[in-house]
Design an enzyme around this catalytic site. Sequence first.
Site, mmCIF file in Angstrom:
data_model
loop_
_atom_site.group_PDB
_atom_site.id
_atom_site.type_symbol
_atom_site.label_atom_id
_atom_site.label_comp_id
_atom_site.label_asym_id
_atom_site.label_seq_id
_atom_site.Cartn_x
_atom_site.Cartn_y
_atom_site.Cartn_z
ATOM 1 C CD GLN A 9 46.721 43.531 38.700
ATOM 2 O OE1 GLN A 9 45.758 44.475 38.586
ATOM 3 N NE2 GLN A 9 46.507 42.407 39.282
ATOM 4 C CG HIS B 125 42.262 45.677 40.418
ATOM 5 N ND1 HIS B 125 41.062 45.428 41.413
ATOM 6 C CD2 HIS B 125 42.940 44.531 40.594
ATOM 7 C CE1 HIS B 125 41.371 44.162 41.943
ATOM 8 N NE2 HIS B 125 42.610 43.605 41.402
ATOM 9 C CD GLU C 101 30.346 39.467 37.782
ATOM 10 O OE1 GLU C 101 29.999 39.313 39.038
ATOM 11 O OE2 GLU C 101 30.211 40.695 37.180
ATOM 12 C CE1 TYR D 197 26.072 44.698 33.375
ATOM 13 C CE2 TYR D 197 26.252 47.233 33.672
ATOM 14 C CZ TYR D 197 25.895 45.973 33.081
ATOM 15 O OH TYR D 197 25.094 46.159 31.935
ATOM 16 C CE1 TYR E 270 42.248 36.484 44.484
ATOM 17 C CE2 TYR E 270 42.260 38.805 45.123
ATOM 18 C CZ TYR E 270 42.423 37.867 44.388
ATOM 19 O OH TYR E 270 42.126 38.172 42.947
#
Length: 415
Positions: A124, A186, A289, A299, A310
Site C-alpha cells: 500500500q 495503512h 465506516e 472515532y 482477518y
Amino acid sequence: MNYQTKAIQTLRHPLSLVISAIALLTGSCTVPEPKLNEPIAAQPTTSAIATNNATNKAIDKKPTPTGFKKVTVVKDLERPWGMAWLPDGAILITERVGRVKILRNGLLEEIVIANIPNLFVSGQAGLMDISLHPDFEQNNWVYLTYSSGDFQSNHTSILRAKFDGKALVEPKVIFEVKPSKSGNQHFGSRIVWRPDQTMLVAIGDGGNPPLELNGELIRKQAQKLDSQLGKVLRLKDDGSIPSDNPFAKNTNANPAIWSYGHRNIQGLFADPLSQQVWSTEHGARGGDELNLIEAGKNYGWPVVSFSQEYIGGQISTETSRPDMVDPQLVWTPAIAPSGLMVYRGDRFPEWKGNLFAGGLVSKDVIRIKIEANKTAIQETIPIGQRVRDVRQGKDGFIYILTDEQAGQLIRLEPM
C-alpha cells in the site's frame, strides 16, 4: 447495465469478507474488463445501514430522474491514486509507483519531479494523494503525500513543490509523521483544505496484526494522543502546527491532532458549502465506516468497531460508547472505501449535495443522499474495477480513478 442492489448490513458473510480482505491487503484482484462508454439506466437500490446510534434501519427508495454514461478518458495508468485540477482544466494524476502525469487537451504526459526523497513503494506504500494550495494561481504550490523509508522503518511524508507548467520544482518535505513504523500498510493519506487555508491530512494506524510497535499491536496507536498514527492532522500550508488545534495546549498530546481513533482513512472531503468534513474509513473484515469528522473527537478504533479479525473473531465486543463518535454508516461486507466527494456541480442537478464514495473491493461508486446529517438513500454505480478516487471536475462531471495495473480515468456524463 442497471444499478446493482447492494446489501449493506451489519451481518457478516465470512467467505465474501475473506475475499475482500485478501484483495485489500494485496492491493490486487482480477476483474473483468468493463465495456467502455456504456449507457446506464439509473434505478433505485435498497440498503440497510448502521446509523449514528449504531442501530440498523431500512432506507427509503427514491428513483434517480436521469441516466448517465461512463466515458473512458484515459487508459493504462499504473496504479493511479489521486488527482487534482489545474485552473486551466488540466488534471494532475499521481501513480503509486512515483510518477505524476498531466492530462491536458486530451494528451497525457509525465511530469518531471525534481526529487521525492526516500520514496518507499511496496504493498500500500508509495506516492499517494495530490492537492493544490487554495491560492495556487498566486503561489503554484502542489502538495503530495507519500511513504518514506523502507520496509523496516517508514512513515507518511508531505512534499510541497512548485508547478512551473512542465515540472514540479523546488521540492521540500514540510511534514513527516511520527512515530515511524514497519511494514507496508495503512498510510492514509488524503489531503483536504479548510476555509482558513489549513490542511487536514488523514494518517493510518500503521497496519494489521501481528504488526507491533513498542511491544503492543500497532493499531492501538490510534487511541494514543502522543502518536500521530490513526489520526486526522491539521497543519498550516508550510507544515507547521496551528496554535488553535484541539490538543495544542495538552502537554500529553501531539499538537497536530485534529481527530483520532481512525483505522485507515482513504476518503476525505471538506465541503466548502456546508463546511462539514466527511471521511470513509477502512474496517478490517467488514466494518467500513462513513464518518462526519469534528475537531477533538474520538472515532473509536480499535476500542469500538463493527470489524472482525482477518483470522476470525471480534476485534471488540463494543460497537458504541458515549464518549466516542458513532459512524454515520457501516458497510459489511467491506467495500474497501477510497475516494470521497460531495457533488456541487450542475451537470447532475438531482445529485447536488450527495456524497459519492469509491469502493476498491466492491468495484463501484456509492451515491449517498444526506438529510439532516443522516444517510437517507444509497445507490451503487457499477464500475467493474477497483475505485481509488472520485472527484468533481471543473466541468461539473464526475471523474473516477481505478486502481489497476492498467488503471483508467472514467468520466460520468448525463445521457
